[in-house]
Design a protein around this motif. Structure first.
Motif, short mmCIF file in Angstrom:
data_model
loop_
_atom_site.label_atom_id
_atom_site.label_comp_id
_atom_site.label_asym_id
_atom_site.label_seq_id
_atom_site.Cartn_x
_atom_site.Cartn_y
_atom_site.Cartn_z
N ASP A 42 0.88 -1.16 0.00
CA ASP A 42 0.00 0.00 0.00
C ASP A 42 0.92 1.21 0.00
OD1 ASP A 42 -2.46 -1.38 0.18
OD2 ASP A 42 -2.13 -1.65 2.34
N VAL A 43 0.69 2.13 -0.92
CA VAL A 43 1.56 3.30 -1.05
C VAL A 43 0.75 4.56 -0.82
CG1 VAL A 43 3.10 4.59 -2.57
CG2 VAL A 43 3.02 2.09 -2.72
N TYR A 44 1.26 5.42 0.04
CA TYR A 44 0.62 6.70 0.34
C TYR A 44 1.64 7.81 0.14
CZ TYR A 44 -2.55 3.52 2.71
OH TYR A 44 -3.40 2.49 2.99
N VAL A 45 1.30 8.77 -0.69
CA VAL A 45 2.14 9.95 -0.87
C VAL A 45 1.35 11.12 -0.32
CG1 VAL A 45 3.30 11.46 -2.52
CG2 VAL A 45 3.26 8.99 -2.92
N ASP A 46 1.88 11.74 0.71
CA ASP A 46 1.18 12.84 1.36
C ASP A 46 2.16 13.99 1.57
OD1 ASP A 46 -0.63 14.40 2.75
OD2 ASP A 46 -0.49 13.23 4.60
N VAL A 47 2.13 14.93 0.66
CA VAL A 47 2.97 16.11 0.78
C VAL A 47 2.05 17.27 1.16
CG1 VAL A 47 4.55 17.67 -0.42
CG2 VAL A 47 4.58 15.22 -0.94
N ALA A 48 2.35 17.90 2.26
CA ALA A 48 1.50 18.98 2.77
C ALA A 48 1.40 20.12 1.76
CB ALA A 48 2.06 19.51 4.09
N LEU A 65 15.81 7.95 -4.30
CA LEU A 65 14.47 7.45 -3.97
C LEU A 65 14.20 6.10 -4.61
CD1 LEU A 65 12.52 10.81 -4.16
CD2 LEU A 65 13.07 9.50 -2.09
N ASP A 66 14.67 5.90 -5.85
CA ASP A 66 14.53 4.59 -6.48
C ASP A 66 15.19 3.51 -5.65
OD1 ASP A 66 13.14 5.57 -8.68
OD2 ASP A 66 14.81 5.34 -10.09
N ASN A 67 16.37 3.81 -5.12
CA ASN A 67 17.08 2.86 -4.29
C ASN A 67 16.31 2.54 -3.02
OD1 ASN A 67 19.56 1.30 -3.81
ND2 ASN A 67 19.82 2.70 -2.10
N LEU A 68 15.73 3.55 -2.39
CA LEU A 68 14.96 3.33 -1.17
C LEU A 68 13.72 2.47 -1.43
CD1 LEU A 68 15.12 6.86 0.49
CD2 LEU A 68 16.31 4.77 1.22
N VAL A 69 13.00 2.76 -2.51
CA VAL A 69 11.79 1.98 -2.83
C VAL A 69 12.18 0.56 -3.21
CG1 VAL A 69 9.82 1.77 -4.38
CG2 VAL A 69 10.46 4.02 -3.48
N ASP A 70 13.22 0.40 -4.00
CA ASP A 70 13.67 -0.93 -4.40
C ASP A 70 14.05 -1.75 -3.17
OD1 ASP A 70 14.46 -2.84 -6.53
OD2 ASP A 70 16.47 -2.52 -5.68
N ASN A 71 14.76 -1.13 -2.22
CA ASN A 71 15.12 -1.84 -0.98
C ASN A 71 13.89 -2.20 -0.17
OD1 ASN A 71 17.85 -1.81 -1.51
ND2 ASN A 71 18.28 -0.06 -0.22
N TYR A 75 13.33 -6.03 0.83
CA TYR A 75 13.66 -6.44 2.19
C TYR A 75 12.55 -6.27 3.22
CZ TYR A 75 18.22 -6.34 0.01
OH TYR A 75 19.27 -6.56 -0.85
N SER A 76 11.40 -5.78 2.82
CA SER A 76 10.30 -5.66 3.78
C SER A 76 9.79 -7.05 4.16
CB SER A 76 9.16 -4.83 3.20
OG SER A 76 9.53 -3.50 3.11
N ARG A 77 9.34 -7.15 5.36
CA ARG A 77 8.82 -8.44 5.81
C ARG A 77 7.31 -8.36 5.91
NH1 ARG A 77 13.59 -11.01 9.34
NH2 ARG A 77 15.19 -10.36 7.90
N ASP A 78 6.77 -8.20 7.09
CA ASP A 78 5.33 -8.24 7.27
C ASP A 78 4.62 -6.96 6.87
OD1 ASP A 78 5.64 -10.79 8.23
OD2 ASP A 78 5.73 -10.16 10.33
N GLU A 79 5.17 -5.83 7.23
CA GLU A 79 4.50 -4.57 6.93
C GLU A 79 4.76 -4.19 5.48
OE1 GLU A 79 4.63 -1.42 9.75
OE2 GLU A 79 5.22 -2.80 11.34
N ARG A 80 3.69 -3.98 4.74
CA ARG A 80 3.80 -3.73 3.31
C ARG A 80 3.19 -2.37 2.97
NH1 ARG A 80 7.48 -6.70 1.00
NH2 ARG A 80 6.71 -8.56 0.05
N TRP A 81 3.74 -1.32 3.55
CA TRP A 81 3.27 0.02 3.21
C TRP A 81 4.46 0.97 3.14
CZ3 TRP A 81 4.29 3.89 6.66
CH2 TRP A 81 4.55 3.51 7.97
N ILE A 82 4.32 1.93 2.28
CA ILE A 82 5.34 2.96 2.14
C ILE A 82 4.63 4.29 2.20
CG2 ILE A 82 7.03 4.02 0.59
CD1 ILE A 82 7.51 1.29 -0.63
#
Length: 82
Positions: A42-48, A65-71, A75-82
């Motif tokens: 689940d992806v949420y982008v919230d810029v004030a 940012l591509d590197n952070l999202v790719d990681n 490597y995420s386990r149970d929680e699947r949100w960004i």
């Protein structure tokens, strides 16, 4: 690509512009949309509203940012949100 840049194998000119964070984040998320959905994120982008633009190199910001999202996808386990 980021590791090649850090190692000095790939170079690109640094160009500093004003970058809107909302548009930058939307572009990065859109590039990963399919992979994020396939991985169950689940992806949420919230810029004030009124958030100021940053001055920087858009290409470098996208690489970071591509590197952070790719990681997160790899490597995420149970929680699947960004």
């Amino acid at each position: 690509m980021l590791s090649l840049f850090i190692a000095g194998i790939v170079a690109f000119p640094v160009v500093r512009w004003l970058i809107g964070l909302g548009a930058l984040l939307d572009d990065v998320v859109e590039g990963f949309r399919s992979a994020l959905q396939d991985a169950g994120f689940d992806v949420y982008v919230d810029v004030a509203p009124g958030t100021r633009a940053i001055r920087g190199d858009r290409t470098a910001c996208v690489l970071l940012l591509d590197n952070l999202v790719d990681n997160a996808i790899r490597y995420s386990r149970d929680e699947r949100w960004i």
